[in-house]
Design a protein around this motif. Structure first.
Motif, PDB file in Angstrom:
ATOM      1  N   SER A 189      46.003  52.662  30.856  1.00  0.00           N
ATOM      2  CA  SER A 189      45.042  51.557  30.936  1.00  0.00           C
ATOM      3  C   SER A 189      45.318  50.786  32.209  1.00  0.00           C
ATOM      4  CB  SER A 189      45.154  50.630  29.718  1.00  0.00           C
ATOM      5  OG  SER A 189      46.435  50.022  29.688  1.00  0.00           O
ATOM      6  N   ASN A 190      44.293  50.130  32.737  1.00  0.00           N
ATOM      7  CA  ASN A 190      44.422  49.403  34.005  1.00  0.00           C
ATOM      8  C   ASN A 190      43.412  48.260  33.955  1.00  0.00           C
ATOM      9  OD1 ASN A 190      45.353  48.899  36.612  1.00  0.00           O
ATOM     10  ND2 ASN A 190      43.805  50.214  37.553  1.00  0.00           N
ATOM     11  N   VAL A 191      43.863  47.100  33.472  1.00  0.00           N
ATOM     12  CA  VAL A 191      42.946  45.985  33.216  1.00  0.00           C
ATOM     13  C   VAL A 191      43.065  44.949  34.330  1.00  0.00           C
ATOM     14  CG1 VAL A 191      42.418  44.093  31.612  1.00  0.00           C
ATOM     15  CG2 VAL A 191      43.082  46.341  30.727  1.00  0.00           C
ATOM     16  N   LEU A 192      41.921  44.421  34.750  1.00  0.00           N
ATOM     17  CA  LEU A 192      41.935  43.442  35.832  1.00  0.00           C
ATOM     18  C   LEU A 192      40.911  42.345  35.548  1.00  0.00           C
ATOM     19  CD1 LEU A 192      42.498  44.015  39.472  1.00  0.00           C
ATOM     20  CD2 LEU A 192      40.341  42.942  38.935  1.00  0.00           C
ATOM     21  N   ALA A 193      41.371  41.093  35.604  1.00  0.00           N
ATOM     22  CA  ALA A 193      40.436  39.965  35.496  1.00  0.00           C
ATOM     23  C   ALA A 193      40.310  39.355  36.880  1.00  0.00           C
ATOM     24  CB  ALA A 193      40.954  38.944  34.493  1.00  0.00           C
ATOM     25  N   SER A 194      39.144  39.536  37.493  1.00  0.00           N
ATOM     26  CA  SER A 194      38.920  39.026  38.853  1.00  0.00           C
ATOM     27  C   SER A 194      38.595  37.535  38.797  1.00  0.00           C
ATOM     28  CB  SER A 194      37.762  39.788  39.491  1.00  0.00           C
ATOM     29  OG  SER A 194      37.289  39.066  40.595  1.00  0.00           O
ATOM     30  N   GLN A 195      39.075  36.812  39.816  1.00  0.00           N
ATOM     31  CA  GLN A 195      38.777  35.379  39.886  1.00  0.00           C
ATOM     32  C   GLN A 195      37.752  35.070  40.971  1.00  0.00           C
ATOM     33  OE1 GLN A 195      42.345  33.128  40.532  1.00  0.00           O
ATOM     34  NE2 GLN A 195      43.381  33.904  38.722  1.00  0.00           N
ATOM     35  N   ASP A 196      37.127  36.097  41.542  1.00  0.00           N
ATOM     36  CA  ASP A 196      36.220  35.885  42.686  1.00  0.00           C
ATOM     37  C   ASP A 196      35.241  34.739  42.444  1.00  0.00           C
ATOM     38  OD1 ASP A 196      37.455  37.904  43.997  1.00  0.00           O
ATOM     39  OD2 ASP A 196      35.802  39.345  43.870  1.00  0.00           O
ATOM     40  N   ASP A 197      34.668  34.694  41.232  1.00  0.00           N
ATOM     41  CA  ASP A 197      33.640  33.685  40.953  1.00  0.00           C
ATOM     42  C   ASP A 197      34.191  32.258  41.036  1.00  0.00           C
ATOM     43  OD1 ASP A 197      31.914  35.736  40.611  1.00  0.00           O
ATOM     44  OD2 ASP A 197      31.957  35.707  38.407  1.00  0.00           O
ATOM     45  N   PHE A 198      35.500  32.128  40.803  1.00  0.00           N
ATOM     46  CA  PHE A 198      36.095  30.781  40.816  1.00  0.00           C
ATOM     47  C   PHE A 198      36.396  30.293  42.232  1.00  0.00           C
ATOM     48  CE2 PHE A 198      36.837  32.564  36.712  1.00  0.00           C
ATOM     49  CZ  PHE A 198      36.690  31.505  35.830  1.00  0.00           C
ATOM     50  N   HIS A 199      36.597  31.247  43.176  1.00  0.00           N
ATOM     51  CA  HIS A 199      36.991  30.867  44.531  1.00  0.00           C
ATOM     52  C   HIS A 199      35.830  30.910  45.520  1.00  0.00           C
ATOM     53  CE1 HIS A 199      41.206  30.948  43.300  1.00  0.00           C
ATOM     54  NE2 HIS A 199      40.944  32.091  42.693  1.00  0.00           N
ATOM     55  N   ARG A 200      34.747  31.590  45.110  1.00  0.00           N
ATOM     56  CA  ARG A 200      33.654  31.856  46.060  1.00  0.00           C
ATOM     57  C   ARG A 200      33.152  30.586  46.748  1.00  0.00           C
ATOM     58  NH1 ARG A 200      31.008  35.347  43.152  1.00  0.00           N
ATOM     59  NH2 ARG A 200      31.893  37.137  44.214  1.00  0.00           N
TER      60      ARG A 200
END
Ligand code: KG4
Ligand code: ZN
Length: 338
Positions: free
Chosen positions: A26-37
């Motif tokens: 498994s390889n899970v990732l929660a991106s924060q792009d929306d918070f920093h954009r």
């Protein structure tokens, strides 16, 4: 051997389960792009708070997707640096808690070792492909680093070249900002460049001396800025041509230096790693150059090029005792050196 990897060095919260350093369960990732954009870049305080909010759920999801429980684990690996201090401590605290609670071996992983060992993960696009055979040369190109590594064995590698100023990813992000492309800049610029003419503008390629394996990208970034100062209308009307011409200059230098490193160190394999190795032009050019020269070329799938936790588990497996630390000694080290 089943290792839980945890990665929170910058703005992605990630956890993965990897068997024997190669098989990604498994390889899970929660991106924060929306918070920093809206801020045009990663805001460290927001990044650490968000990691703290989601790390528990991300680890649980990695276990659930792999269909296993904490009981199945043989070790916990975590990125200890380099990275943002407030981000690193969240992953380190989580790994430490799990290691203590389950009495598991703990592994302190250098983020750059992680990128390198992404090349050892089984490639879902080519499952039959053999793992890398050392010695080889690996170009690590990310937001913070542009390093050439001579890999003699999984435990022995040496930095043979590095950037003297900006990292390639940093140059991408800064030029993307000049073009008003938003955040994160690299992937957007890559996409835009596809529709542009790479020969439209002749931006400088800094090769330094004939035998140097070091890089310099600040002159290129400045050249793009001067160009846009002189021709402000190009930021919109010729954006694709500027992007393509900038990208051609970056890729020319990266490819030339990687081939030079293979020649100087007499290796028959070259590898790519790090976020910028997700770049479509770089991937094509390195593959073509390798084919022409009879070199084996290793390029991880895009999900293993950008930050992820599977590469952290792989690094722990292959480095073994070199990365093993008592759980009580796991500490965030923002300046963790190679
Ligand atoms: O390895 P990474 O995910 O994080 C660090 O360790 O820094 O690399 C992030 C960097 C950013 O600068 C991003 O703009 C760049 O990789 N990047 C790209 C592409 N995808 C990510 N640069 C060019 N083309 C891409 N497709
Ligand atoms: Zn990275």
């Amino acid at each position: 051997m089943l290792i839980l990897g945890i990665e929170t060095s910058c703005d992605d919260t990630a956890a993965a389960l990897v068997e024997d350093g190669r098989k990604v369960l498994s390889n899970v990732l929660a991106s924060q792009d929306d918070f920093h954009r809206e801020y045009g870049g990663v805001v460290p305080e927001i990044a650490s708070r968000r990691h703290a909010e989601v790390i528990g759920a991300v680890v649980e999801q990695a276990l659930a997707k792999a269909g296993c429980s904490y009981d199945a684990l043989d070790g916990v690996a975590v990125t200890c640096g380099p990275g943002l201090a407030g981000s690193l401590v969240v992953g380190v605290a989580a790994a430490q808690a799990i290691a203590f609670a389950r009495d598991l071996p703990a592994y302190a992983v250098n983020h750059l070792h992680g990128h390198l060992f992404a090349n050892y993960l089984e490639n879902p696009d080519a499952p039959a492909q053999d793992p890398p055979r050392e010695p080889f040369v690996c170009l690590i190109v990310s937001g913070g680093h542009t390093d050439l590594i001579h890999v003699e064995s999984p435990a022995r590698h040496r930095v043979i070249g590095r950037t003297r100023d900006d990292a390639a990813g940093e140059a991408y992000d800064k030029v993307a900002r000049l073009l008003g492309l938003g955040f994160p800049g690299g992937p957007v610029l890559d996409e835009l460049a596809r529709g542009g003419d790479a020969t439209a503008f002749d931006f400088p390629r800094s090769l330094l001396t004939d035998d140097s394996l070091d890089f310099s990208f600040s002159g290129l970034k400045t050249a793009v800025r001067y160009h846009l100062d002189a021709y402000p209308e190009h930021a919109a009307a010729r954006a694709a041509d500027v992007a393509a011409s900038f990208q051609a200059a970056v890729v020319d230098v990266l490819v030339e230096k990687t081939l030079r490193a293979a020649r100087l160190h007499d290796t028959k394999t070259i590898a790519l790693a790090g976020g910028v190795s997700a770049n479509s032009a770089l991937r094509v050019r390195v593959r073509d150059a390798g084919r022409e020269r009879g070199l084996r070329v290793l390029i991880p799938p895009i999900a293993y090029c950008t930050d992820n936790a599977a590469m952290i588990a792989a690094a722990a497996y292959y480095r073994g005792d070199a990365a093993r630390v008592p759980a009580a000694k796991l500490t965030a080290d923002p300046n963790f050196a190679w």
